[in-house]
Write a protein that holds these residues in place. Structure first.
Motif: not given
Length: 315
Positions: A33-51
């Motif tokens: 799964v190649y995530h090119t959205g903001h979660l894939g480009r921005d720094p890793v956060t709790l929101a990233t881990l929630d996805f």
């Protein structure tokens, strides 16, 4: 083994899970799964881990051992890096616009970079029905039992969802028999928050002699290789090493090595992280940041959570 690439942008996790299930065609072993959205480009956060949690929860509810790996540009997966993968043999594209156009543009770019195996017509996908997707996070609002717990920093309530999570040296541990969606969540989260080095402690074979279905347990070398390989695939820029957990009475490496900065655990192993921090305090070391990811539930699990024991007994 051949892998198929599934580019996504800002689709919800339940929809990505449906696409991943459809993407895995005969002859393929992994869905990337190649995530090119903001979660894939921005720094890793709790929101990233929630996805990640929502994705693996949705995958695990229906297909516990479906091999899904989340690749993010933020973690080094540029188009050039993707094109260099020797296992990449196909691409699945969400048929809905504008996702279809984005996927075709990426395909053209990878082909121009000399990607091996992408000279064939890509597979176009329609997302699964809403009814099929409903158990986890779908628009209907239905959820699998107990799937609501999200990522958090233990002992730091109210941590902002957009706080960057980046640690030079991170610890994680487990048995990791027959990798399933729960394991992949834990390993993917560890790889995501590590910036330089990961140590993964793997339960030694001799500590598993009383496990149910012991005769079907994978050997230490198999389990270790799978865990290390998965984290290396998620974040190719970090160094991953593994070691056996031989004696539960002995302090683990994260207790005795002051250079560790964080540990990633599930909700059921928080006490182990607390014990490690107690041991570090006795030695005058700084406490580890304890990153907690939610449990992935199993639809037919006897314990409620996705379990390697159930998978062994159902083999």
């Amino acid at each position: 083994m051949p892998a198929i690439l599934l580019p996504v942008a800002d689709e919800p996790a339940w929809q990505v899970a449906e696409l991943a299930r459809e993407a895995l065609q005969p002859g393929f072993a992994d869905v990337l799964v190649y995530h090119t959205g903001h979660l894939g480009r921005d720094p890793v956060t709790l929101a990233t881990l929630d996805f990640m949690k929502d994705l693996f929860a949705a995958v695990g509810w229906k297909s516990p051992q479906l091999s899904v790996c989340v690749l993010m540009p933020r973690l080094g997966w540029t188009p050039e890096k993707l094109a260099s993968r020797s296992d990449l043999r196909g691409m699945a594209v969400h048929a809905a616009a504008p996702a279809r156009q984005m996927g075709l543009a990426l395909l053209t770019q990878l082909q121009s970079l000399g990607a091996v195996g992408l000279g064939v017509e890509p597979l176009f996908l329609e997302v699964g029905s809403q009814e099929a997707a409903a158990p986890i996070g779908s628009p209907s609002g239905m959820c699998a039992p107990g799937s609501g717990a999200q990522a958090r920093i233990h002992g730091q309530p109210g941590t902002a969802l957009d706080r960057e999570l980046s640690f030079k040296k991170v610890a994680v541990g487990g048995t990791f028999d027959r990798l399933h969606a729960g394991h992949r969540l834990l390993l993917a989260a560890t790889a995501a928050v590590a910036s330089a080095e990961i140590f993964v402690g793997i339960t030694a074979d001799r500590l598993l002699v009383n496990k149910q279905g012991r005769e079907w347990l994978e050997a230490y070398e198999v389990r270790s290789g799978a865990a290390v390989g998965y984290m290396e695939a998620t974040h190719p820029g970090v160094r991953v090493t593994a070691g056996p957990l031989l004696d539960p009475k002995e302090p683990p490496l994260a207790t005795t090595d002051p250079s560790f900065e964080a540990i990633v655990v599930s909700e059921e192993t928080i006490r182990g992280a607390e014990a490690i921090n107690a041991g570090r305090a006795e030695r005058g070391f700084a406490p580890l940041v304890v990153v907690v990811v939610g449990l992935v539930r199993g639809q037919h699990s006897s314990s409620g959570k996705l379990s390697s024991t159930d998978l062994r007994l159902d083999r």
